[in-house]
Design a protein around this motif. Structure first.
Motif: not given
Length: 284
Positions: A1-12, A255-259
């Motif tokens: 598996m791989a590591s994924h780079k994810i943007a969490i947008i806490q939006f108003y 996000v390290d999906m190997d975990i």
């Protein structure tokens, strides 16, 4: 598996400012893509289109949802980034409104759609839940097998079980969750109880399902009850990134999906669920 780079947008999502909200969301997604993020996630009702009446004017603001969805598909392709644009209030031809989330691939194609099943109490008079005889469905994406639920669905472990039975490794949760959702009863007992609920549930779902949980909540003024607390959790390590307040902003999370495989080797939850001897009636 791989590591994924994810943007969490806490939006108003500013009420009754759909065009402005959409424009601001586009800006965040472009910024996320510029960082090399593979996925950008927005919260539930991110356009500020939550229907709170049967009034035709209120419903009409939900009529153009397809135009916004098409715009996000084009943006995802142009920026080479997967997008979960929170959820939309969708007005359909039979005058019903559903609360729906989409996973858009980086080529602009829609990989999956989910209509909210477990409606929060203020939604129930105005929003139609998905059919009771339909299952939660995992789907293939450039980031692997993914499932989606929306906000109050987080309170139902059964939803997550259905998704991981189908192989989901990541479950995305757009939300519009406030401290004041505890009502006067809960607020009197503990004004921060909903924050405790969120922190506990997100981490618990990650551990008990050996999956990544990406929870993206709305931002807003804390004096209006907004909680924020968007976060990402993994088994074994717990919460790996979290907004500590209710302010609008974006976090880029590795996000390290190997975990997940390491956790499954320890707990063997997916292995147990797959056996004929599995005790519980999650198969339909």
């Amino acid at each position: 598996m791989a590591s994924h780079k994810i943007a969490i947008i806490q939006f108003y999502p500013k009420p009754n400012e759909i065009e402005s909200n959409h424009s601001r969301a586009i800006g965040f997604i472009r910024e996320a893509a510029a960082t090399g993020a593979q996925l950008a996630v927005l919260p539930e009702y991110h356009l500020g289109d939550f229907v709170t009446s049967h009034d035709s004017v209120a419903r009409q603001q939900c009529a153009n949802w397809k135009n916004y969805l098409d715009a996000y598909c084009a943006l995802a392709k142009a920026c080479n980034i997967c997008v979960v644009p929170g959820s939309f209030s969708e007005l359909h031809d039979d005058n019903t409104v559903v609360n729906a989330a989409y996973f858009i691939s980086n080529d602009g194609a829609i990989c999956g759609k989910y209509e909210k099943k477990n409606l929060w109490h203020p939604e129930r008079p105005f929003v139609k839940p998905s059919k009771k005889d339909t299952r939660h469905t995992a789907f293939d994406t450039p980031l692997g097998k993914v499932g989606m639920v929306i906000c109050w669905d987080l309170a139902f472990p059964e939803a997550f079980r259905e998704l991981i039975i189908q192989g989901a490794k990541m479950i995305i949760v757009p939300a519009y969750w406030k401290y004041t959702d505890a009502s006067d009863i809960g607020m009197k007992r503990n004004p921060k109880s909903e924050g405790m609920f969120l922190d506990a549930a997100v981490v618990s779902r990650a551990f008990e399902n050996t999956c990544a949980v990406v929870f993206c909540n709305v931002a807003g003024p804390e004096n209006e009850g907004f909680a924020g607390l968007s976060q990402v959790a993994l088994p074994l390590v717990g919460c790996i990134e979290r907004f500590g307040n209710s302010e609008e902003g974006m976090k880029i999370v590795e996000v390290d999906m190997d975990i997940l495989e390491e956790a499954e080797s320890v707990y063997k939850i997916r292995e147990d669920i797959a056996t004929p001897e599995w005790h519980y009636g999650y198969r339909h």
